[in-house]
Design an enzyme around this catalytic site. Sequence first.
Site, PDB file in Angstrom:
ATOM      1  N   TRP A 103      -8.597 -15.695   5.639  1.00 18.47           N
ATOM      2  CA  TRP A 103      -7.436 -14.894   6.060  1.00 18.47           C
ATOM      3  C   TRP A 103      -7.735 -14.134   7.344  1.00 18.47           C
ATOM      4  O   TRP A 103      -6.867 -13.996   8.215  1.00 18.47           O
ATOM      5  CB  TRP A 103      -6.994 -13.949   4.946  1.00 18.47           C
ATOM      6  N   ASP A 172      -5.666  -6.005   6.692  1.00 17.23           N
ATOM      7  CA  ASP A 172      -5.021  -6.858   5.698  1.00 17.23           C
ATOM      8  C   ASP A 172      -5.547  -6.409   4.332  1.00 17.23           C
ATOM      9  O   ASP A 172      -6.707  -6.634   4.005  1.00 17.23           O
ATOM     10  CB  ASP A 172      -5.394  -8.316   5.991  1.00 17.23           C
ATOM     11  N   LYS A 196      -0.088  -9.979  -4.862  1.00 14.57           N
ATOM     12  CA  LYS A 196      -1.386  -9.881  -5.534  1.00 14.57           C
ATOM     13  C   LYS A 196      -1.416  -8.679  -6.483  1.00 14.57           C
ATOM     14  O   LYS A 196      -1.817  -8.799  -7.632  1.00 14.57           O
ATOM     15  CB  LYS A 196      -2.534  -9.749  -4.524  1.00 14.57           C
TER      16      LYS A 196
HETATM   17  C1  LIG Z   1      -2.885 -14.026  -0.192  1.00 12.64           C
HETATM   18  C2  LIG Z   1      -3.437 -13.453   1.041  1.00 12.64           C
HETATM   19  C3  LIG Z   1      -2.821 -13.662   2.287  1.00 12.64           C
HETATM   20  C4  LIG Z   1      -1.617 -14.545   2.460  1.00 12.64           C
HETATM   21  O1  LIG Z   1      -0.476 -13.836   2.249  1.00 12.64           O
HETATM   22  P1  LIG Z   1       0.991 -14.437   2.480  1.00 12.64           P
HETATM   23  O2  LIG Z   1       1.828 -13.326   1.962  1.00 12.64           O
HETATM   24  O3  LIG Z   1       1.073 -15.704   1.684  1.00 12.64           O
HETATM   25  O4  LIG Z   1       1.164 -14.675   3.926  1.00 12.64           O
HETATM   26  C5  LIG Z   1      -3.366 -13.050   3.395  1.00 12.64           C
HETATM   27  N1  LIG Z   1      -4.456 -12.273   3.296  1.00 12.64           N
HETATM   28  C6  LIG Z   1      -5.073 -12.061   2.120  1.00 12.64           C
HETATM   29  C7  LIG Z   1      -6.286 -11.185   2.062  1.00 12.64           C
HETATM   30  C8  LIG Z   1      -4.581 -12.640   0.960  1.00 12.64           C
HETATM   31  O5  LIG Z   1      -5.189 -12.421  -0.214  1.00 12.64           O
END
Ligand SMILES: *Cc1c(COP(=O)(O)O)cnc(C)c1O
Length: 362
Positions: A103, A172, A196
């Site tokens: 990511w 993120d 999540k």
């Molecule tokens: C799941 C995840 C993403 C992807 O997120 P989307 O909402 O599908 O774009 C990005 N970063 C992390 C750390 C994730 O766990």
Amino acid sequence: MTERIHNFNPGPAALPLSVLEEVQAEMLHFKNSGMSILEISHRSELFGEVLASARNRARRLFNLPDNYRVLFIQGGASLQFAMAPMNFLGPEDRADYINTGTWATKAFEQASLLGKKVRYAASSEEKAFSFIPKTADLDPKARYVHITSNNTIRGTQWQHYPDTGEVPLVCDMCSDIFSRPVPVEKFGLIYAGAQKNLGPSGLTLAIIREDMLHWNPDAVMPTLMRYKTYSDHYSMYNTPPCFGIYVAEKVMAWLENEIGGLEKMAALNRAKAERLYRALDATDFYQGTAEKEDRSPMNVTFRLKNTELEPVFIREALAAGLGGLKGHKSVGGCRASLYNATGMDAVESLVNFMDDFEKRKG
Ligand SMILES: *Cc1c(COP(=O)(O)O)cnc(C)c1O
């Protein structure tokens, strides 16, 4: 299967049962409106209350200083990978990224795609992203440093956020938001897809430092790409993801009222993770993939010493009511995601299953 399983899904993932039951109970008649939440105007007073409550709960959970704004956006974390550099970096501005896995790499790639001046200040790629870099070659003139708080695929987490001095972190926080208290003052932007730890997919929570709404004001970009649009219009410039906000509000209410806040949530999460890591470390039949000091309490990644047994393990676990244990397709192996809503009962069941599986196959 009519019983609910123990849900170790990586995302979308488990939600608190009490939240699901409330959603179910309100589905046909939301607050005596004679309609469901899915059927009412986002401009209605009823929805306005939900939105304001969601915003206030996020503020309280993170103990946000006054100069931070809470925004509800769509497009997932993946859109934030592009929105952050678009909003924060003018033609001559630079930003540092720390590469801790898939990511983080994707975030960097979006900034690069947009022609922004970004570079990696540290990376754990040389050891398959199994650790969190302890040093970084930071550019003191960078506008921000981008990190991924918890690496969902590799099972690592920043235990101590890096010291970047005056340079704000852009983070993120998809897979560990509201799993522990956070020193918000270090951050210029925190973003997280809801799926999540917060609610359904389709909603992204963004927490932004007020002054950063005004960075790079001359850049031409679509109105919906600009954080200021969301701030100016209380996340209602256009129709927001109403249902997602409604569920997230309930999840945050659960965190505040049933759990008792993020300190308590963090203690529960630590206890769950310790239980599972202890079981992993007690045998070489199972092998954790992340370095111990950087292990994530949210995503416990492991292999079976005999990797050929992994599909059998995952299949038999599901038959025993333990779902979602397959590792990410890019790395294989196994992964148990222990987000906020996955309880110690689920972890105990998993540990018992693992013990039994080893006795039968070891
Ligand atoms: C799941 C995840 C993403 C992807 O997120 P989307 O909402 O599908 O774009 C990005 N970063 C992390 C750390 C994730 O766990």
